[in-house]
Design a protein around this motif. Structure first.
Motif, PDB file in Angstrom:
ATOM      1  N   GLY A 167      -5.846   4.287  13.459  1.00  0.00           N
ATOM      2  CA  GLY A 167      -7.103   4.108  12.726  1.00  0.00           C
ATOM      3  C   GLY A 167      -6.938   4.425  11.255  1.00  0.00           C
ATOM      4  N   GLN A 168      -6.175   5.472  10.965  1.00  0.00           N
ATOM      5  CA  GLN A 168      -5.964   5.853   9.566  1.00  0.00           C
ATOM      6  C   GLN A 168      -5.099   4.843   8.821  1.00  0.00           C
ATOM      7  OE1 GLN A 168      -7.768   8.066   8.365  1.00  0.00           O
ATOM      8  NE2 GLN A 168      -8.349   9.376  10.073  1.00  0.00           N
ATOM      9  N   VAL A 169      -4.149   4.232   9.504  1.00  0.00           N
ATOM     10  CA  VAL A 169      -3.326   3.203   8.865  1.00  0.00           C
ATOM     11  C   VAL A 169      -4.182   1.991   8.508  1.00  0.00           C
ATOM     12  CG1 VAL A 169      -1.397   1.602   9.170  1.00  0.00           C
ATOM     13  CG2 VAL A 169      -1.195   3.959   9.980  1.00  0.00           C
ATOM     14  N   VAL A 170      -5.051   1.585   9.426  1.00  0.00           N
ATOM     15  CA  VAL A 170      -5.934   0.451   9.146  1.00  0.00           C
ATOM     16  C   VAL A 170      -6.889   0.800   8.012  1.00  0.00           C
ATOM     17  CG1 VAL A 170      -7.708  -1.075  10.098  1.00  0.00           C
ATOM     18  CG2 VAL A 170      -5.716  -0.463  11.478  1.00  0.00           C
ATOM     19  N   LYS A 171      -7.383   2.037   7.976  1.00  0.00           N
ATOM     20  CA  LYS A 171      -8.273   2.436   6.886  1.00  0.00           C
ATOM     21  C   LYS A 171      -7.529   2.412   5.555  1.00  0.00           C
ATOM     22  CE  LYS A 171     -11.820   3.867   4.602  1.00  0.00           C
ATOM     23  NZ  LYS A 171     -12.564   5.109   4.820  1.00  0.00           N
ATOM     24  N   ALA A 172      -6.256   2.829   5.542  1.00  0.00           N
ATOM     25  CA  ALA A 172      -5.472   2.758   4.307  1.00  0.00           C
ATOM     26  C   ALA A 172      -5.358   1.309   3.835  1.00  0.00           C
ATOM     27  CB  ALA A 172      -4.092   3.376   4.527  1.00  0.00           C
ATOM     28  N   ALA A 173      -5.134   0.396   4.785  1.00  0.00           N
ATOM     29  CA  ALA A 173      -5.075  -1.026   4.431  1.00  0.00           C
ATOM     30  C   ALA A 173      -6.417  -1.504   3.880  1.00  0.00           C
ATOM     31  CB  ALA A 173      -4.672  -1.840   5.661  1.00  0.00           C
ATOM     32  N   ASN A 174      -7.505  -1.027   4.479  1.00  0.00           N
ATOM     33  CA  ASN A 174      -8.837  -1.373   3.982  1.00  0.00           C
ATOM     34  C   ASN A 174      -9.016  -0.922   2.542  1.00  0.00           C
ATOM     35  OD1 ASN A 174     -11.902  -2.001   4.788  1.00  0.00           O
ATOM     36  ND2 ASN A 174     -11.884  -0.099   3.631  1.00  0.00           N
ATOM     37  N   GLN A 175      -8.616   0.302   2.253  1.00  0.00           N
ATOM     38  CA  GLN A 175      -8.854   0.851   0.927  1.00  0.00           C
ATOM     39  C   GLN A 175      -7.999   0.184  -0.146  1.00  0.00           C
ATOM     40  OE1 GLN A 175     -11.654   1.868   1.765  1.00  0.00           O
ATOM     41  NE2 GLN A 175     -11.626   3.779   0.594  1.00  0.00           N
ATOM     42  N   LEU A 176      -6.781  -0.204   0.202  1.00  0.00           N
ATOM     43  CA  LEU A 176      -5.986  -0.890  -0.813  1.00  0.00           C
ATOM     44  C   LEU A 176      -6.571  -2.274  -1.103  1.00  0.00           C
ATOM     45  CD1 LEU A 176      -3.763  -3.260   0.312  1.00  0.00           C
ATOM     46  CD2 LEU A 176      -2.812  -1.236   1.406  1.00  0.00           C
ATOM     47  N   LEU A 177      -7.122  -2.924  -0.068  1.00  0.00           N
ATOM     48  CA  LEU A 177      -7.774  -4.211  -0.292  1.00  0.00           C
ATOM     49  C   LEU A 177      -9.043  -4.063  -1.132  1.00  0.00           C
ATOM     50  CD1 LEU A 177      -7.462  -5.990   3.174  1.00  0.00           C
ATOM     51  CD2 LEU A 177      -6.629  -6.874   0.990  1.00  0.00           C
ATOM     52  N   VAL A 178      -9.865  -3.089  -0.784  1.00  0.00           N
ATOM     53  CA  VAL A 178     -11.114  -2.873  -1.509  1.00  0.00           C
ATOM     54  C   VAL A 178     -10.835  -2.554  -2.976  1.00  0.00           C
ATOM     55  CG1 VAL A 178     -13.099  -1.330  -1.750  1.00  0.00           C
ATOM     56  CG2 VAL A 178     -12.472  -2.217   0.501  1.00  0.00           C
ATOM     57  N   GLY A 179      -9.878  -1.647  -3.224  1.00  0.00           N
ATOM     58  CA  GLY A 179      -9.549  -1.307  -4.596  1.00  0.00           C
ATOM     59  C   GLY A 179      -9.040  -2.504  -5.376  1.00  0.00           C
ATOM     60  N   GLY A 180      -8.187  -3.292  -4.737  1.00  0.00           N
ATOM     61  CA  GLY A 180      -7.661  -4.475  -5.419  1.00  0.00           C
ATOM     62  C   GLY A 180      -8.740  -5.476  -5.747  1.00  0.00           C
ATOM     63  N   PHE A 232     -19.463   5.092  -3.215  1.00  0.00           N
ATOM     64  CA  PHE A 232     -18.149   5.667  -2.891  1.00  0.00           C
ATOM     65  C   PHE A 232     -17.457   5.942  -4.211  1.00  0.00           C
ATOM     66  CE2 PHE A 232     -13.714   5.712  -1.568  1.00  0.00           C
ATOM     67  CZ  PHE A 232     -13.781   6.512  -0.443  1.00  0.00           C
ATOM     68  N   ARG A 233     -17.215   7.199  -4.493  1.00  0.00           N
ATOM     69  CA  ARG A 233     -16.748   7.614  -5.812  1.00  0.00           C
ATOM     70  C   ARG A 233     -15.280   7.282  -6.051  1.00  0.00           C
ATOM     71  NH1 ARG A 233     -16.522  12.831  -5.764  1.00  0.00           N
ATOM     72  NH2 ARG A 233     -17.276  13.194  -3.651  1.00  0.00           N
ATOM     73  N   ILE A 234     -14.968   7.030  -7.313  1.00  0.00           N
ATOM     74  CA  ILE A 234     -13.580   6.799  -7.711  1.00  0.00           C
ATOM     75  C   ILE A 234     -12.702   7.976  -7.301  1.00  0.00           C
ATOM     76  CG2 ILE A 234     -12.091   6.783  -9.768  1.00  0.00           C
ATOM     77  CD1 ILE A 234     -13.902   4.679 -10.954  1.00  0.00           C
ATOM     78  N   ASP A 235     -13.218   9.204  -7.396  1.00  0.00           N
ATOM     79  CA  ASP A 235     -12.437  10.372  -6.981  1.00  0.00           C
ATOM     80  C   ASP A 235     -11.947  10.231  -5.539  1.00  0.00           C
ATOM     81  OD1 ASP A 235     -12.457  11.842  -9.329  1.00  0.00           O
ATOM     82  OD2 ASP A 235     -14.274  12.956  -8.808  1.00  0.00           O
ATOM     83  N   LEU A 236     -12.812   9.764  -4.651  1.00  0.00           N
ATOM     84  CA  LEU A 236     -12.434   9.607  -3.256  1.00  0.00           C
ATOM     85  C   LEU A 236     -11.489   8.429  -3.056  1.00  0.00           C
ATOM     86  CD1 LEU A 236     -15.806  10.388  -1.452  1.00  0.00           C
ATOM     87  CD2 LEU A 236     -13.747  11.804  -1.520  1.00  0.00           C
ATOM     88  N   HIS A 237     -11.707   7.383  -3.822  1.00  0.00           N
ATOM     89  CA  HIS A 237     -10.801   6.231  -3.692  1.00  0.00           C
ATOM     90  C   HIS A 237      -9.400   6.597  -4.204  1.00  0.00           C
ATOM     91  CE1 HIS A 237     -11.133   1.706  -2.989  1.00  0.00           C
ATOM     92  NE2 HIS A 237      -9.849   2.029  -2.928  1.00  0.00           N
ATOM     93  N   HIS A 238      -9.332   7.464  -5.204  1.00  0.00           N
ATOM     94  CA  HIS A 238      -8.044   7.962  -5.686  1.00  0.00           C
ATOM     95  C   HIS A 238      -7.303   8.670  -4.553  1.00  0.00           C
ATOM     96  CE1 HIS A 238      -5.103   9.774  -8.365  1.00  0.00           C
ATOM     97  NE2 HIS A 238      -5.431  10.966  -7.899  1.00  0.00           N
ATOM     98  N   LYS A 239      -8.018   9.503  -3.811  1.00  0.00           N
ATOM     99  CA  LYS A 239      -7.416  10.177  -2.659  1.00  0.00           C
ATOM    100  C   LYS A 239      -6.907   9.165  -1.647  1.00  0.00           C
ATOM    101  CE  LYS A 239      -9.915  11.279   0.701  1.00  0.00           C
ATOM    102  NZ  LYS A 239     -10.301  10.743   2.050  1.00  0.00           N
ATOM    103  N   ASP A 240      -7.711   8.140  -1.385  1.00  0.00           N
ATOM    104  CA  ASP A 240      -7.340   7.150  -0.378  1.00  0.00           C
ATOM    105  C   ASP A 240      -6.148   6.303  -0.809  1.00  0.00           C
ATOM    106  OD1 ASP A 240      -9.430   8.132   1.054  1.00  0.00           O
ATOM    107  OD2 ASP A 240     -10.741   6.398   0.779  1.00  0.00           O
ATOM    108  N   MET A 241      -6.036   6.023  -2.100  1.00  0.00           N
ATOM    109  CA  MET A 241      -4.869   5.259  -2.562  1.00  0.00           C
ATOM    110  C   MET A 241      -3.602   6.086  -2.399  1.00  0.00           C
ATOM    111  SD  MET A 241      -6.115   2.359  -3.174  1.00  0.00           S
ATOM    112  CE  MET A 241      -4.568   1.620  -3.713  1.00  0.00           C
TER     113      MET A 241
END
Length: 299
Positions: A167-180, A232-241
């Motif tokens: 689940g966490q791997v898929v979420k990481a993939a989600n976050q890289l797509l969202v950020g991009g 969803f704050r940039i601070d949290l997205h930084h953590k996710d990236m």
């Protein structure tokens, strides 16, 4: 009715726990912020004085916490979930954390006869409030089946994606797509405005073609208006990236665009935009282009 211990009642956990109350479950909540617990009580839940109080007697424990250190403290620490849960309890960690932490939690839980799922979500604050989250679940299939009625009260897309940590791997993939995508939408706005084209009109056209995506659907108007109230704050997205890059290293793969997006997000934090919505990556591109708008609205 299921007795649910819910730990972490913030921007996401608050509305999620309230949905479980509305679905008829007995929800006992704990958060380090008393006002968050009070909101759950107002919604019909019960206040717990500490983690152990939320977990004691619960059939299911849900954690929704900022990062892996908090998950490790709440779940593995003294007086934590594993110290307090009875055998057979199902722990659903809905935080976004490193896959290796989810795996370590599952391994530690096995010794306590506690079942574990990692179930991070996508959809942000709006999805939490509207119960339209996407939930990507790692763990045993039988535990997923047991959790499904609860998860159905929280989201619309509920998928078992693999073993512990998946689940966490898929979420990481989600976050890289969202950020991009946020980064590219921001660049499209800067390009159109610098060329004398109305960005709102341009994005309306793009949203109807092959470039259509959920971010254009939901955020194009607020981005053009420079409204960056955090969902969803940039601070949290930084953590996710950081999680995405670490997962790439663990899997021994090269993700060059992910690295670039991570640097763009890091630049946003360095520029002082960490508390803004991640759509404020537009402001980063503006600043890099020398086109910062002093009238930008941040709320």
């Amino acid at each position: 009715m299921t007795t649910v211990g819910f730990i972490g009642l913030g921007i996401m956990g608050g509305p999620m726990s309230a949905h479980l109350v509305a679905a008829g479950h007995d929800v006992r909540g704990y958060d380090v912020h008393a006002d968050a617990v009070a909101r759950l009580v107002d919604a019909g839940g019960t206040a717990a004085r500490d983690v152990a109080g939320a977990v004691a007697g619960a059939d299911v424990v849900i954690t929704m916490l900022p990062n892996h250190p908090q998950v490790e403290e709440v779940v593995l620490g003294p007086g934590g979930v594993l110290d307090s849960a009875r055998p057979g309890t199902l722990l659903i960690d809905m935080s976004t954390i490193r896959p290796e932490t989810s795996i370590a939690v599952a391994e530690a839980a096995t010794a306590k006869e506690v079942r574990v799922l990692d179930a991070p979500v996508s959809g942000g604050e709006a999805g939490a409030k509207q119960a339209t989250l996407s939930v990507m679940v790692g763990g045993e299939e039988r535990d997923f089946a047991d959790a499904r009625p609860l998860l159905d009260a929280l989201g619309k897309t509920i998928v078992h994606v693999g073993p512990h940590g998946a689940g966490q791997v898929v979420k990481a993939a989600n976050q890289l797509l969202v950020g991009g995508i946020y980064g590219l939408v921001g660049e499209a706005i800067v390009l159109m405005e610098a060329s004398g084209v109305d960005a709102k009109t341009g994005l309306d056209v793009l949203a109807g073609g092959l470039a259509a995506n959920r971010i254009l659907d939901l955020k194009r108007e607020s981005m053009v208006a420079r409204q960056f109230q955090p969902g969803f704050r940039i601070d949290l997205h930084h953590k996710d990236m950081g999680i995405a890059l670490a997962a790439a290293r663990q899997a021994d793969v090269a993700l060059p665009l992910t690295g670039l997006v991570a640097q763009l997000v890091a630049a946003g934090r360095a520029m002082g935009y960490g508390s803004l919505d991640h759509s404020a990556l537009l402001k980063v591109t503006e600043q890099l282009s020398g086109r910062s708008q002093g009238s930008s609205r941040e709320g």
